[in-house]
Design a protein around this motif. Structure first.
Motif, PDB file in Angstrom:
ATOM      1  N   GLU A   1       0.820  -1.216   0.000  1.00 15.95           N
ATOM      2  CA  GLU A   1       0.000   0.000   0.000  1.00 15.95           C
ATOM      3  C   GLU A   1       0.856   1.270   0.000  1.00 15.95           C
ATOM      4  O   GLU A   1       0.327   2.375   0.044  1.00 15.95           O
ATOM      5  N   GLY A   2       2.173   1.113   0.010  1.00 22.37           N
ATOM      6  CA  GLY A   2       3.065   2.265  -0.015  1.00 22.37           C
ATOM      7  C   GLY A   2       3.297   2.893   1.349  1.00 22.37           C
ATOM      8  O   GLY A   2       3.714   4.042   1.441  1.00 22.37           O
ATOM      9  N   LEU A   3       3.031   2.126   2.418  1.00 23.42           N
ATOM     10  CA  LEU A   3       3.194   2.646   3.779  1.00 23.42           C
ATOM     11  C   LEU A   3       4.472   2.102   4.419  1.00 23.42           C
ATOM     12  O   LEU A   3       4.873   0.969   4.170  1.00 23.42           O
ATOM     13  N   PHE A   4       5.100   2.933   5.250  1.00 19.45           N
ATOM     14  CA  PHE A   4       6.250   2.502   6.037  1.00 19.45           C
ATOM     15  C   PHE A   4       5.751   1.692   7.229  1.00 19.45           C
ATOM     16  O   PHE A   4       4.630   1.880   7.693  1.00 19.45           O
ATOM     17  N   VAL A   5       6.623   0.809   7.740  1.00 21.39           N
ATOM     18  CA  VAL A   5       6.243  -0.061   8.851  1.00 21.39           C
ATOM     19  C   VAL A   5       7.176   0.177  10.030  1.00 21.39           C
ATOM     20  O   VAL A   5       8.394   0.083   9.896  1.00 21.39           O
ATOM     21  N   VAL A   6       6.592   0.503  11.190  1.00 21.28           N
ATOM     22  CA  VAL A   6       7.347   0.597  12.442  1.00 21.28           C
ATOM     23  C   VAL A   6       6.741  -0.385  13.436  1.00 21.28           C
ATOM     24  O   VAL A   6       5.562  -0.731  13.344  1.00 21.28           O
TER      25      VAL A   6
ATOM     26  N   ASN B   1       1.803  -6.240  15.846  1.00 21.32           N
ATOM     27  CA  ASN B   1       2.292  -5.015  16.487  1.00 21.32           C
ATOM     28  C   ASN B   1       2.747  -3.952  15.495  1.00 21.32           C
ATOM     29  O   ASN B   1       3.247  -2.902  15.899  1.00 21.32           O
ATOM     30  N   TYR B   2       2.606  -4.198  14.203  1.00 20.15           N
ATOM     31  CA  TYR B   2       3.025  -3.234  13.188  1.00 20.15           C
ATOM     32  C   TYR B   2       2.153  -1.984  13.233  1.00 20.15           C
ATOM     33  O   TYR B   2       0.945  -2.049  13.422  1.00 20.15           O
ATOM     34  N   ILE B   3       2.798  -0.864  13.022  1.00 21.74           N
ATOM     35  CA  ILE B   3       2.118   0.421  12.864  1.00 21.74           C
ATOM     36  C   ILE B   3       2.499   0.928  11.478  1.00 21.74           C
ATOM     37  O   ILE B   3       3.680   0.979  11.127  1.00 21.74           O
ATOM     38  N   TYR B   4       1.503   1.274  10.686  1.00 25.56           N
ATOM     39  CA  TYR B   4       1.722   1.721   9.321  1.00 25.56           C
ATOM     40  C   TYR B   4       1.602   3.238   9.257  1.00 25.56           C
ATOM     41  O   TYR B   4       0.636   3.800   9.755  1.00 25.56           O
TER      42      TYR B   4
END
Length: 78
Positions: free
Chosen positions: A24-29, A37-40
């Motif tokens: 989706e073109g989002l970074f993952v932290v 537990n991923y935050i996009y």
């Protein structure tokens, strides 16, 4: 702002890793490797804000598997 990780050992030693983007073109932290537990996030600035809180960012070299990297291991270019 640009985030770069250059490993000090292993197969990709010295090669610049860039923040990974999902389909989706989002970074993952995340705090750990578990997908639950991923935050996009949309921007590098958002990634950096989470890094300052102790989370890690998924970084990858070319099309290889991404790894979680903490703030202290990153080179930050303004």
């Amino acid at each position: 702002m640009e985030l770069i990780y250059k490993p000090k050992s292993g197969n990709f030693v010295g090669l610049p890793h860039k923040p990974y983007k999902n389909k989706e073109g989002l970074f993952v932290v995340s705090k750990d490797r578990f997908q639950k537990n991923y935050i996009y996030v949309n921007t590098i600035e958002e990634v950096y804000a989470y890094l300052e809180k102790g989370l890690k960012v998924r970084m990858q070299y070319q099309n290889n598997s991404p790894s979680l990297i903490n703030l202290m291991s990153l080179e930050i270019i303004s």
